[in-house]
Design a protein around this motif. Sequence first.
Motif, PDB file in Angstrom:
ATOM      1  N   MET A  35      10.561  -6.728   7.170  1.00  0.00           N
ATOM      2  CA  MET A  35       9.453  -5.832   7.357  1.00  0.00           C
ATOM      3  C   MET A  35       8.530  -5.969   6.160  1.00  0.00           C
ATOM      4  SD  MET A  35       9.431  -1.785   8.036  1.00  0.00           S
ATOM      5  CE  MET A  35       8.805  -0.925   6.632  1.00  0.00           C
ATOM      6  N   ILE A  36       7.254  -5.957   6.419  1.00  0.00           N
ATOM      7  CA  ILE A  36       6.248  -6.013   5.373  1.00  0.00           C
ATOM      8  C   ILE A  36       5.409  -4.752   5.484  1.00  0.00           C
ATOM      9  CG2 ILE A  36       4.220  -7.228   4.508  1.00  0.00           C
ATOM     10  CD1 ILE A  36       5.335  -9.751   5.759  1.00  0.00           C
ATOM     11  N   ARG A  37       5.243  -4.077   4.353  1.00  0.00           N
ATOM     12  CA  ARG A  37       4.345  -2.932   4.341  1.00  0.00           C
ATOM     13  C   ARG A  37       3.443  -3.097   3.136  1.00  0.00           C
ATOM     14  NH1 ARG A  37       5.240   3.452   3.263  1.00  0.00           N
ATOM     15  NH2 ARG A  37       3.129   4.017   3.819  1.00  0.00           N
ATOM     16  N   THR A  38       2.161  -3.038   3.359  1.00  0.00           N
ATOM     17  CA  THR A  38       1.219  -3.190   2.268  1.00  0.00           C
ATOM     18  C   THR A  38       0.029  -2.271   2.493  1.00  0.00           C
ATOM     19  OG1 THR A  38      -0.068  -4.777   0.989  1.00  0.00           O
ATOM     20  CG2 THR A  38       0.029  -5.153   3.344  1.00  0.00           C
ATOM     21  N   ILE A  39      -0.551  -1.810   1.424  1.00  0.00           N
ATOM     22  CA  ILE A  39      -1.747  -0.979   1.495  1.00  0.00           C
ATOM     23  C   ILE A  39      -2.874  -1.772   0.855  1.00  0.00           C
ATOM     24  CG2 ILE A  39      -2.829   1.166   0.748  1.00  0.00           C
ATOM     25  CD1 ILE A  39      -0.040   2.430   0.788  1.00  0.00           C
ATOM     26  N   VAL A  40      -3.949  -1.958   1.595  1.00  0.00           N
ATOM     27  CA  VAL A  40      -5.077  -2.743   1.111  1.00  0.00           C
ATOM     28  C   VAL A  40      -6.359  -1.941   1.275  1.00  0.00           C
ATOM     29  CG1 VAL A  40      -4.009  -4.966   1.633  1.00  0.00           C
ATOM     30  CG2 VAL A  40      -5.416  -3.853   3.342  1.00  0.00           C
ATOM     31  N   LYS A  41      -7.371  -2.322   0.518  1.00  0.00           N
ATOM     32  CA  LYS A  41      -8.698  -1.746   0.674  1.00  0.00           C
ATOM     33  C   LYS A  41      -9.566  -2.848   1.260  1.00  0.00           C
ATOM     34  CE  LYS A  41     -10.275   1.267  -2.200  1.00  0.00           C
ATOM     35  NZ  LYS A  41     -10.822   1.970  -3.374  1.00  0.00           N
TER      36      LYS A  41
END
Length: 69
Positions: free
Chosen positions: A1-7
């Motif tokens: 699983m990949i979880r990332t927060i980006v703008k």
Amino acid sequence: MIRTIVKAKKNYLTIPLPNEYVGKQLEVIAFMLEDEADVPQKEIQKATFDAVSLDTSGFKFNREEANER
């Protein structure tokens, strides 16, 4: 699983995936997070190890004894 927060800086986003994800069915969900100024920041607590107190003043480590089978 990949979880990332980006703008996002544009109206499209490219996400690099691991090789094992290629050819698999993926679910991608995108939603806006609350404004950073509105979200209270969690304080990082340092771990304390004061639950157990041992007197090791007379202890001498013996590598041979530790590695005995």
